[in-house]
Design a protein around this motif. Structure first.
Motif, PDB file in Angstrom:
ATOM      1  N   HIS A 173      77.070  74.042 -10.167  1.00  0.00           N
ATOM      2  CA  HIS A 173      78.048  73.111  -9.597  1.00  0.00           C
ATOM      3  C   HIS A 173      78.305  71.901 -10.491  1.00  0.00           C
ATOM      4  CE1 HIS A 173      74.529  70.923  -8.044  1.00  0.00           C
ATOM      5  NE2 HIS A 173      75.328  69.896  -7.820  1.00  0.00           N
ATOM      6  N   TYR A 174      77.403  71.668 -11.478  1.00  0.00           N
ATOM      7  CA  TYR A 174      77.664  70.550 -12.394  1.00  0.00           C
ATOM      8  C   TYR A 174      78.948  70.774 -13.199  1.00  0.00           C
ATOM      9  CZ  TYR A 174      74.151  67.171 -11.546  1.00  0.00           C
ATOM     10  OH  TYR A 174      73.449  66.154 -10.950  1.00  0.00           O
ATOM     11  N   LEU A 175      79.280  72.022 -13.439  1.00  0.00           N
ATOM     12  CA  LEU A 175      80.498  72.300 -14.212  1.00  0.00           C
ATOM     13  C   LEU A 175      81.760  71.975 -13.419  1.00  0.00           C
ATOM     14  CD1 LEU A 175      79.561  75.611 -16.014  1.00  0.00           C
ATOM     15  CD2 LEU A 175      79.786  73.336 -17.000  1.00  0.00           C
ATOM     16  N   GLY A 176      81.615  71.880 -12.092  1.00  0.00           N
ATOM     17  CA  GLY A 176      82.791  71.577 -11.272  1.00  0.00           C
ATOM     18  C   GLY A 176      82.996  70.087 -11.085  1.00  0.00           C
ATOM     19  N   LYS A 177      82.070  69.286 -11.583  1.00  0.00           N
ATOM     20  CA  LYS A 177      82.221  67.837 -11.391  1.00  0.00           C
ATOM     21  C   LYS A 177      83.361  67.317 -12.260  1.00  0.00           C
ATOM     22  CE  LYS A 177      77.429  66.984 -10.088  1.00  0.00           C
ATOM     23  NZ  LYS A 177      77.416  66.373  -8.772  1.00  0.00           N
ATOM     24  N   GLU A 178      84.115  66.417 -11.674  1.00  0.00           N
ATOM     25  CA  GLU A 178      85.326  65.922 -12.325  1.00  0.00           C
ATOM     26  C   GLU A 178      85.056  65.399 -13.745  1.00  0.00           C
ATOM     27  OE1 GLU A 178      88.329  66.073 -10.930  1.00  0.00           O
ATOM     28  OE2 GLU A 178      89.316  65.059 -12.598  1.00  0.00           O
ATOM     29  N   SER A 210      69.318  61.279 -12.913  1.00  0.00           N
ATOM     30  CA  SER A 210      68.235  60.672 -12.152  1.00  0.00           C
ATOM     31  C   SER A 210      68.590  60.725 -10.672  1.00  0.00           C
ATOM     32  CB  SER A 210      68.066  59.238 -12.661  1.00  0.00           C
ATOM     33  OG  SER A 210      67.986  58.332 -11.622  1.00  0.00           O
ATOM     34  N   GLU A 211      67.605  61.058  -9.857  1.00  0.00           N
ATOM     35  CA  GLU A 211      67.851  61.129  -8.410  1.00  0.00           C
ATOM     36  C   GLU A 211      66.874  60.216  -7.686  1.00  0.00           C
ATOM     37  OE1 GLU A 211      69.233  65.183  -6.897  1.00  0.00           O
ATOM     38  OE2 GLU A 211      67.670  65.682  -8.330  1.00  0.00           O
ATOM     39  N   SER A 212      67.341  59.605  -6.621  1.00  0.00           N
ATOM     40  CA  SER A 212      66.438  58.736  -5.864  1.00  0.00           C
ATOM     41  C   SER A 212      65.748  59.518  -4.742  1.00  0.00           C
ATOM     42  CB  SER A 212      67.204  57.545  -5.289  1.00  0.00           C
ATOM     43  OG  SER A 212      68.333  58.000  -4.600  1.00  0.00           O
ATOM     44  N   ARG A 229      63.049  74.160 -14.130  1.00  0.00           N
ATOM     45  CA  ARG A 229      63.847  75.287 -13.638  1.00  0.00           C
ATOM     46  C   ARG A 229      64.988  74.811 -12.732  1.00  0.00           C
ATOM     47  NH1 ARG A 229      58.530  78.027 -12.921  1.00  0.00           N
ATOM     48  NH2 ARG A 229      58.536  79.871 -14.243  1.00  0.00           N
ATOM     49  N   ASP A 230      64.730  73.773 -11.967  1.00  0.00           N
ATOM     50  CA  ASP A 230      65.705  73.342 -10.959  1.00  0.00           C
ATOM     51  C   ASP A 230      66.887  72.608 -11.597  1.00  0.00           C
ATOM     52  OD1 ASP A 230      66.434  72.935  -8.144  1.00  0.00           O
ATOM     53  OD2 ASP A 230      65.992  70.817  -8.482  1.00  0.00           O
ATOM     54  N   MET A 231      66.646  71.876 -12.666  1.00  0.00           N
ATOM     55  CA  MET A 231      67.700  71.017 -13.221  1.00  0.00           C
ATOM     56  C   MET A 231      67.951  71.212 -14.715  1.00  0.00           C
ATOM     57  SD  MET A 231      68.732  69.093 -10.650  1.00  0.00           S
ATOM     58  CE  MET A 231      69.603  67.719 -11.370  1.00  0.00           C
ATOM     59  N   GLY A 325      64.745  63.512 -12.899  1.00  0.00           N
ATOM     60  CA  GLY A 325      63.594  63.406 -12.013  1.00  0.00           C
ATOM     61  C   GLY A 325      63.985  62.989 -10.616  1.00  0.00           C
ATOM     62  N   LYS A 326      63.048  63.194  -9.718  1.00  0.00           N
ATOM     63  CA  LYS A 326      63.212  62.803  -8.311  1.00  0.00           C
ATOM     64  C   LYS A 326      62.516  61.460  -8.088  1.00  0.00           C
ATOM     65  CE  LYS A 326      64.781  66.964  -7.077  1.00  0.00           C
ATOM     66  NZ  LYS A 326      66.202  67.183  -6.881  1.00  0.00           N
ATOM     67  N   CYS A 327      62.891  60.798  -6.998  1.00  0.00           N
ATOM     68  CA  CYS A 327      62.259  59.538  -6.599  1.00  0.00           C
ATOM     69  C   CYS A 327      62.354  58.476  -7.685  1.00  0.00           C
ATOM     70  CB  CYS A 327      60.781  59.755  -6.230  1.00  0.00           C
ATOM     71  SG  CYS A 327      60.587  60.357  -4.568  1.00  0.00           S
ATOM     72  N   LEU A 362      78.919  60.557 -14.616  1.00  0.00           N
ATOM     73  CA  LEU A 362      79.253  61.660 -13.702  1.00  0.00           C
ATOM     74  C   LEU A 362      79.182  61.215 -12.259  1.00  0.00           C
ATOM     75  CD1 LEU A 362      78.797  63.209 -16.281  1.00  0.00           C
ATOM     76  CD2 LEU A 362      77.324  64.771 -15.058  1.00  0.00           C
ATOM     77  N   GLN A 363      78.208  60.370 -11.955  1.00  0.00           N
ATOM     78  CA  GLN A 363      78.043  59.854 -10.610  1.00  0.00           C
ATOM     79  C   GLN A 363      77.076  58.695 -10.676  1.00  0.00           C
ATOM     80  OE1 GLN A 363      77.061  63.680  -9.003  1.00  0.00           O
ATOM     81  NE2 GLN A 363      74.901  63.437  -9.266  1.00  0.00           N
ATOM     82  N   PRO A 364      77.139  57.694  -9.795  1.00  0.00           N
ATOM     83  CA  PRO A 364      77.996  57.713  -8.624  1.00  0.00           C
ATOM     84  C   PRO A 364      79.435  57.237  -8.920  1.00  0.00           C
ATOM     85  CG  PRO A 364      76.557  55.796  -8.564  1.00  0.00           C
ATOM     86  CD  PRO A 364      76.204  56.570  -9.803  1.00  0.00           C
TER      87      PRO A 364
HETATM   88  C1  BG6 Z   1      70.604  71.188  -7.215  1.00  0.00           C
HETATM   89  C2  BG6 Z   1      69.107  71.035  -7.258  1.00  0.00           C
HETATM   90  O1  BG6 Z   1      71.009  72.269  -7.999  1.00  0.00           O
HETATM   91  O2  BG6 Z   1      71.216  69.992  -7.699  1.00  0.00           O
HETATM   92  C3  BG6 Z   1      68.661  69.825  -6.456  1.00  0.00           C
HETATM   93  O3  BG6 Z   1      68.498  72.210  -6.725  1.00  0.00           O
HETATM   94  C4  BG6 Z   1      69.408  68.591  -6.888  1.00  0.00           C
HETATM   95  O4  BG6 Z   1      67.259  69.615  -6.598  1.00  0.00           O
HETATM   96  C5  BG6 Z   1      70.909  68.837  -6.933  1.00  0.00           C
HETATM   97  O5  BG6 Z   1      69.099  67.551  -5.974  1.00  0.00           O
HETATM   98  C6  BG6 Z   1      71.629  67.661  -7.567  1.00  0.00           C
HETATM   99  O6  BG6 Z   1      73.008  67.822  -7.427  1.00  0.00           O
HETATM  100  P1  BG6 Z   1      73.982  66.572  -7.351  1.00  0.00           P
HETATM  101  O7  BG6 Z   1      75.342  67.158  -7.352  1.00  0.00           O
HETATM  102  O8  BG6 Z   1      73.623  65.828  -6.098  1.00  0.00           O
HETATM  103  O9  BG6 Z   1      73.680  65.740  -8.562  1.00  0.00           O
END
Ligand code: BG6
Length: 477
Positions: A173-178, A210-212, A229-231, A325-327, A362-364
């Motif tokens: 879905h990252y490829l679909g981001k504007e 980075s994700e909170s 693997r996830d990101m 990363g998370k948090c 890319l965001q926010p």
């Molecule tokens: C997903 C991951 O593919 O992308 C998640 O599995 C992650 O862990 C999410 O939170 C992040 O997507 P976005 O669009 O919120 O940056």
């Protein structure tokens, strides 16, 4: 531009992704008029449900996740009228003829598999053997596309047994981001940047996602996956590809994907001391990663930072630093391109000049910022300061209206039959070929990820990764 009439079959229609993203995205495209009442959306899953119950489920999902104003109810009602439902047993014969009877001839057929990857092969096989899918149909699959090279190859083989590569749409879905697409527009529709887009002029690139949020609520899945693997293997790799690829000769799907593949194939094996793993620790009132994962000894990483070298003519000597990363302190996704300093400073020692920096956000707040050096305005003589040329899309292009979710664009591309923003099978395999040795080395190591504080910018070693090269990460938020 309106798309042709279609039958969209959504497997896993009662699942989380369907309710949060896929169904609201379809609604928004319908409301905007990109397709009309001549198309149908057919939910399919194991649950026994009739059309009315499915309509209620979708209506609830739109209320919860759709961000739909109260005055849009007439549009919602028209949308609900497009829905139908079939209860289908993915692994057995039950329900397939019922599903087939609901589909029409002469329209595009798209089958979206929002289900566990272990079901991809079975569903693809049923679609083909029952004649529900033909040579024109499209099949869409979600990540995770494998958990290593061997499993990704197996998934590719299972899908290709029944569908041609040009029918398979692997979503990242990252490829679909504007702004991700704007990166291509910026690079290839402006003559200003491309001549500078190489190691002669670019010192290094930082890609940050980075994700909170924590992994609370999905710890069981995440603990088997981890940030790599996830990101990294997918989303960050795609951002790296679009930043580093050669100009494709056209914007045709295979021309673009050929160039992305070459980037992945050019990646040098990453030495382990160029990679940092982290895991968030507990903080007052908040559980640790291990609590969320339900494993007090988990060695899964919730953070990765790495220095990656693209070993080709354009990029030799220009490292790409990736981190996710998370948090962490804030939700920020961006690509920061650090240009080299001018070769000579005519303004003297008191006037240090930083290189230009181009930040693609890319965001926010999606947009592009170019950091420049200018004269400090006023009578103080020739003193330099830095100023941003800033384009925040919401401000600069207000007529664009409500930002489009990545899924909206990607689903419409499926209907149009445009694979440019989807990963080809060989790309996915190449990305695993690069990632597997790193994950393997972690598995064989006794070292644990470095703990880091929640709400910060990751583990200490991630800072050192750049410090030792005389560089610094951009602050998160
Ligand atoms: C997903 C991951 O593919 O992308 C998640 O599995 C992650 O862990 C999410 O939170 C992040 O997507 P976005 O669009 O919120 O940056």
């Amino acid at each position: 531009i309106p798309v042709d009439s279609f039958d969209f079959v959504l497997f896993g229609a009662t699942g989380d992704l369907a309710r949060r993203k896929i169904l609201p995205s379809l609604f928004h495209r319908f409301q905007i008029g990109q397709f009309d009442d001549s198309s149908r959306i057919i939910g399919a899953s194991r649950s026994k449900m009739d059309q009315g119950e499915f309509q209620t489920l979708v209506s609830d999902a739109l209320t919860e996740f759709g961000g739909i104003p109260a005055d849009a109810q007439p549009d919602v009602d028209r949308f609900l009228a497009l829905l139908d439902y079939a209860s289908v047993d993915a692994k057995g014969d039950g329900g397939w003829s019922d599903l087939g009877a609901k589909l029409r001839d002469g329209v595009v057929r798209a089958f979206y598999l929002s289900v566990a990857p272990s079901l991809f092969g079975a569903i693809a096989g049923q679609l083909k053997s029952t004649g529900i899918a033909d040579d024109d149909s499209r099949i869409v699959v979600e990540k995770p596309f494998g958990h290593d090279l061997a499993s990704a190859q197996a998934l590719n083989a299972a899908l290709r047994e029944h569908f041609e590569e040009n029918q398979i749409y692997r979503i990242d879905h990252y490829l679909g981001k504007e702004t991700v697409q704007n990166l291509m527009a910026l690079r290839f529709a402006n003559s200003l940047f491309e001549p500078q887009w190489n190691s002669h002029h670019i010192d290094h690139v930082q890609i940050t996602v980075s994700e909170s949020i924590s992994v609370a609520g999905r710890g069981e899945y995440y603990d088997k996956s981890g940030a790599m693997r996830d990101m990294v293997q997918n989303h960050l790799m795609q951002l790296l590809c679009l930043t580093a690829m050669e100009p494709p000769s056209t914007f045709e799907p295979n021309a673009v994907r050929n160039e992305k593949l070459k980037v992945i194939e050019s990646l040098e094996a990453t030495p382990m001391d160029n990679i940092v793993r982290g895991q968030y620790r507990a903080k007052a009132g908040d559980d640790s990663y291990r609590d969320h994962a339900g494993d007090p000894a988990s060695r899964t990483e919730s953070f990765v930072a790495m220095k990656v070298e693209v070993a080709n003519w354009r990029w030799a000597g220009t490292p790409f630093y990736l981190r996710t990363g998370k948090c962490l302190r804030e939700r920020v996704s961006e690509i920061a391109v650090y240009f080299r300093k001018p070769p000579h400073n005519i303004f003297g020692e008191d006037n240090a000049i930083d290189g230009n920096m181009l930040v693609i956000r890319l965001q926010p707040d999606e947009g592009i910022t170019l950091k420049t050096t200018i004269k400090d305005p006023g009578p103080g003589g020739m003193r330099l300061t830095s100023a941003d040329l800033d384009m925040t899309f919401a401000d600069s292009l207000p007529e664009a209206g409500r930002p489009q979710d990545a899924y909206e664009r990607l689903i419409m591309d499926v209907i149009r039959g445009n694979q440019t923003l989807f990963m080809r099978g060989d790309e996915v395999e190449a990305a695993w070929t690069w990632a597997d040795p790193i994950i393997g080395a972690w598995d064989n190591s006794t070292r644990v990820p470095q703990p880091y504080d929640q709400g910060g910018s990751g583990p200490e070693d991630a800072l050192l990764l750049l410090h030792r090269d005389g560089r610094r990460w951009r602050p998160i938020g």
